[in-house]
Design an enzyme around this catalytic site. Structure first.
Site, PDB file in Angstrom:
ATOM      1  N   THR A 172       0.675  -1.262   0.156  1.00  0.00           N
ATOM      2  CA  THR A 172      -0.042  -0.158   0.003  1.00  0.00           C
ATOM      3  C   THR A 172       1.082   1.300   0.006  1.00  0.00           C
ATOM      4  O   THR A 172       2.008   1.131  -0.484  1.00  0.00           O
ATOM      5  CB  THR A 172      -0.866   0.091   1.233  1.00  0.00           C
ATOM      6  OG1 THR A 172      -0.207  -0.165   2.348  1.00  0.00           O
ATOM      7  CG2 THR A 172      -1.893  -1.143   1.214  1.00  0.00           C
ATOM      8  N   GLY A 223       1.818   5.624  -1.047  1.00  0.00           N
ATOM      9  CA  GLY A 223       1.607   6.336  -2.126  1.00  0.00           C
ATOM     10  C   GLY A 223       2.042   5.764  -3.327  1.00  0.00           C
ATOM     11  O   GLY A 223       1.411   5.892  -4.641  1.00  0.00           O
ATOM     12  N   THR A 224       3.455   5.094  -3.122  1.00  0.00           N
ATOM     13  CA  THR A 224       4.164   4.710  -4.467  1.00  0.00           C
ATOM     14  C   THR A 224       3.280   3.772  -5.424  1.00  0.00           C
ATOM     15  O   THR A 224       3.436   3.848  -6.606  1.00  0.00           O
ATOM     16  CB  THR A 224       5.298   4.471  -4.141  1.00  0.00           C
ATOM     17  OG1 THR A 224       6.018   4.990  -2.937  1.00  0.00           O
ATOM     18  CG2 THR A 224       6.273   4.004  -5.195  1.00  0.00           C
ATOM     19  N   ASP A 267       0.990  -5.788   4.845  1.00  0.00           N
ATOM     20  CA  ASP A 267       0.882  -5.254   6.237  1.00  0.00           C
ATOM     21  C   ASP A 267      -0.338  -4.761   6.410  1.00  0.00           C
ATOM     22  O   ASP A 267      -1.075  -4.521   5.545  1.00  0.00           O
ATOM     23  CB  ASP A 267       1.975  -4.482   6.486  1.00  0.00           C
ATOM     24  CG  ASP A 267       2.492  -3.377   5.631  1.00  0.00           C
ATOM     25  OD1 ASP A 267       1.543  -3.198   4.509  1.00  0.00           O
ATOM     26  OD2 ASP A 267       3.306  -2.655   5.472  1.00  0.00           O
ATOM     27  N   ASN A 325      13.729   5.747   5.733  1.00  0.00           N
ATOM     28  CA  ASN A 325      14.803   4.867   6.646  1.00  0.00           C
ATOM     29  C   ASN A 325      15.027   3.501   6.068  1.00  0.00           C
ATOM     30  O   ASN A 325      15.780   2.802   7.065  1.00  0.00           O
ATOM     31  CB  ASN A 325      14.364   4.893   8.309  1.00  0.00           C
ATOM     32  CG  ASN A 325      12.906   4.071   8.224  1.00  0.00           C
ATOM     33  OD1 ASN A 325      12.288   3.490   7.306  1.00  0.00           O
ATOM     34  ND2 ASN A 325      12.400   4.026   9.465  1.00  0.00           N
ATOM     35  N   HIS A 329      12.571   1.181   5.522  1.00  0.00           N
ATOM     36  CA  HIS A 329      11.761   0.176   5.970  1.00  0.00           C
ATOM     37  C   HIS A 329      11.282  -0.584   4.824  1.00  0.00           C
ATOM     38  O   HIS A 329      11.030   0.120   3.707  1.00  0.00           O
ATOM     39  CB  HIS A 329      10.896   0.488   6.851  1.00  0.00           C
ATOM     40  CG  HIS A 329       9.869   1.449   6.537  1.00  0.00           C
ATOM     41  ND1 HIS A 329       9.283   2.754   7.482  1.00  0.00           N
ATOM     42  CD2 HIS A 329       9.037   1.295   5.581  1.00  0.00           C
ATOM     43  CE1 HIS A 329       8.406   2.974   6.638  1.00  0.00           C
ATOM     44  NE2 HIS A 329       8.170   2.441   5.446  1.00  0.00           N
ATOM     45  N   GLY A 388       7.750  -3.150   4.050  1.00  0.00           N
ATOM     46  CA  GLY A 388       6.758  -3.775   4.703  1.00  0.00           C
ATOM     47  C   GLY A 388       6.852  -2.737   6.035  1.00  0.00           C
ATOM     48  O   GLY A 388       7.165  -1.517   5.745  1.00  0.00           O
ATOM     49  N   GLU A 445      10.964  -2.146  10.596  1.00  0.00           N
ATOM     50  CA  GLU A 445      11.970  -0.943  10.828  1.00  0.00           C
ATOM     51  C   GLU A 445      13.274  -1.208  11.302  1.00  0.00           C
ATOM     52  O   GLU A 445      13.673  -2.288  11.115  1.00  0.00           O
ATOM     53  CB  GLU A 445      11.418  -0.123  11.922  1.00  0.00           C
ATOM     54  CG  GLU A 445       9.789   0.287  11.753  1.00  0.00           C
ATOM     55  CD  GLU A 445       9.607   1.708  11.179  1.00  0.00           C
ATOM     56  OE1 GLU A 445      10.574   1.845  10.474  1.00  0.00           O
ATOM     57  OE2 GLU A 445       8.589   2.080  11.213  1.00  0.00           O
ATOM     58  N   ARG A 474      -0.342  11.666   7.043  1.00  0.00           N
ATOM     59  CA  ARG A 474      -1.070  12.571   5.694  1.00  0.00           C
ATOM     60  C   ARG A 474      -2.291  11.787   5.538  1.00  0.00           C
ATOM     61  O   ARG A 474      -3.470  12.540   4.975  1.00  0.00           O
ATOM     62  CB  ARG A 474      -0.247  12.524   4.687  1.00  0.00           C
ATOM     63  CG  ARG A 474       0.290  11.456   3.911  1.00  0.00           C
ATOM     64  CD  ARG A 474       1.275  11.486   2.900  1.00  0.00           C
ATOM     65  NE  ARG A 474       1.564  10.575   1.853  1.00  0.00           N
ATOM     66  CZ  ARG A 474       2.365   9.484   2.074  1.00  0.00           C
ATOM     67  NH1 ARG A 474       3.024   9.192   3.302  1.00  0.00           N
ATOM     68  NH2 ARG A 474       2.512   8.456   1.111  1.00  0.00           N
ATOM     69  N   LYS A 528      13.007  10.007  -1.270  1.00  0.00           N
ATOM     70  CA  LYS A 528      13.472   8.601  -1.300  1.00  0.00           C
ATOM     71  C   LYS A 528      15.085   8.611  -1.819  1.00  0.00           C
ATOM     72  O   LYS A 528      15.601   7.475  -1.802  1.00  0.00           O
ATOM     73  CB  LYS A 528      12.735   7.742  -2.132  1.00  0.00           C
ATOM     74  CG  LYS A 528      11.446   7.612  -1.712  1.00  0.00           C
ATOM     75  CD  LYS A 528      11.098   7.071  -0.131  1.00  0.00           C
ATOM     76  CE  LYS A 528       9.649   7.309   0.426  1.00  0.00           C
ATOM     77  NZ  LYS A 528       8.578   6.315  -0.600  1.00  0.00           N
TER      78      LYS A 528
HETATM   79  C1  F6R Z   1       3.125  -0.243   2.662  1.00  0.00           C
HETATM   80  C2  F6R Z   1       4.415  -0.504   3.020  1.00  0.00           C
HETATM   81  C3  F6R Z   1       5.494   0.375   3.300  1.00  0.00           C
HETATM   82  C4  F6R Z   1       5.533   1.569   2.336  1.00  0.00           C
HETATM   83  C5  F6R Z   1       6.539   2.461   2.326  1.00  0.00           C
HETATM   84  C6  F6R Z   1       6.725   3.839   1.318  1.00  0.00           C
HETATM   85  O1  F6R Z   1       2.287  -1.424   2.438  1.00  0.00           O
HETATM   86  O2  F6R Z   1       4.486  -1.781   3.499  1.00  0.00           O
HETATM   87  O3  F6R Z   1       6.780  -0.132   3.550  1.00  0.00           O
HETATM   88  O4  F6R Z   1       5.628   0.694   1.091  1.00  0.00           O
HETATM   89  O5  F6R Z   1       6.273   3.165   3.835  1.00  0.00           O
HETATM   90  O6  F6R Z   1       5.406   4.369   1.517  1.00  0.00           O
HETATM   91  P1  F6R Z   1       4.941   5.368   0.422  1.00  0.00           P
HETATM   92  O7  F6R Z   1       4.801   4.580  -0.908  1.00  0.00           O
HETATM   93  O8  F6R Z   1       3.630   6.115   0.826  1.00  0.00           O
HETATM   94  O9  F6R Z   1       6.177   6.598   0.568  1.00  0.00           O
END
Ligand code: F6R
Length: 242
Positions: free
Chosen positions: A36, A38-39, A67, A136, A138, A140, A143, A167, A202
């Protein structure tokens, strides 16, 4: 690790959708690992377009998501259940009985993690896993500091991640503090991994991924241990790559 540089986010989304669609064409009963955030939104939009205009069918596909937040019901607009239903599942012909997302509202979250891990194993693992990346590193909700050997588990979200995700919520206080996530080992058990990275925010993570050490301090570096990873980046995300 194969790097594919794209000029724009749209190109990145089209390429990611094409790779996913090709996986389904080759194996109509493919198990797709989904993300899930934004990307991947553009990828889902493009997959919906391929379904609507080019007969791409998801009828025999199974999906497993990475997740889910703890404590949100599936109809909560901030839950990943809601995200997936509204941004993707409602617009394609997949079967709801074949959509799997961790239940963040289960009475026993530990047991839910075990059940989810077993489910993925019973499905024979994912054929392709879509991933985004946190600033950072991560993947999923794993962390920094998460063991590479981890399987589906409960995590405490760190402040940076909660701030980045605020957001979507009315305030940072409403962002859950815990989540359920596939572990790093679970992610690495996918046959193929597709990591999508977009935007200037990123760029530092891209650099670290490409030239940094393989370390549990930077979870995405575990992807170097997998033999079939494609990283799609757009121009902004590539800014610090020299
Ligand atoms: C989402 C997930 C996270 C996002 C990451 C980037 O299922 O597991 O690891 O991929 O936080 O989020 P965005 O794409 O909103 O920058």
């Amino acid at each position: 690790m194969k790097l594919m540089e794209c000029q724009t986010y749209e190109e990145l989304s089209q390429k990611a959708a094409k790779i996913t669609a090709d996986t389904i064409t080759q194996k109509p009963g493919a198990v797709l690992g989904l993300a899930t955030g934004g990307t991947p939104e553009g990828t889902y939009r493009e997959l919906i377009r391929l379904h609507q205009t080019e007969n791409l069918s998801f009828q025999n596909v199974t999906t497993v998501n990475l997740d889910e937040y703890a404590g949100l019901s599936s109809d909560d607009p901030n839950s990943y259940h809601f995200y997936m239903n509204h941004r993707f599942f409602q617009h394609i012909d997949s079967q709801p009985s074949r959509h799997f997302i961790p239940n963040g509202n289960a009475d026993d979250l530990e047991a839910e993690c075990g059940r989810y891990e077993q489910l993925i194993e019973c499905l024979g693992g994912t054929d392709i896993q879509l991933l985004g990346i946190g600033r950072n590193g991560h993947i999923g909700f794993n962390e920094p500091g998460t063991p590479f050997k981890s399987r589906t588990h409960i995590v405490t979200l760190n402040e940076q991640t909660r701030r980045a995700n605020a957001r979507y919520f009315s305030s940072i206080d409403s962002v859950p503090k815990k989540a359920l996530t596939m572990g790093i080992q679970t992610i690495l058990s996918s046959k193929r991994i597709l990591l999508l990275i977009s935007g200037e925010s990123k760029a530092a993570a891209v650099k670290k991924l490409l030239v940094g050490d393989i370390s549990e301090d930077f979870p995405a570096s575990a992807l170097h241990l997998h033999s079939d990873v494609t990283v799609l980046i757009d121009r902004e995300a590539a800014a610090l790559r020299s």
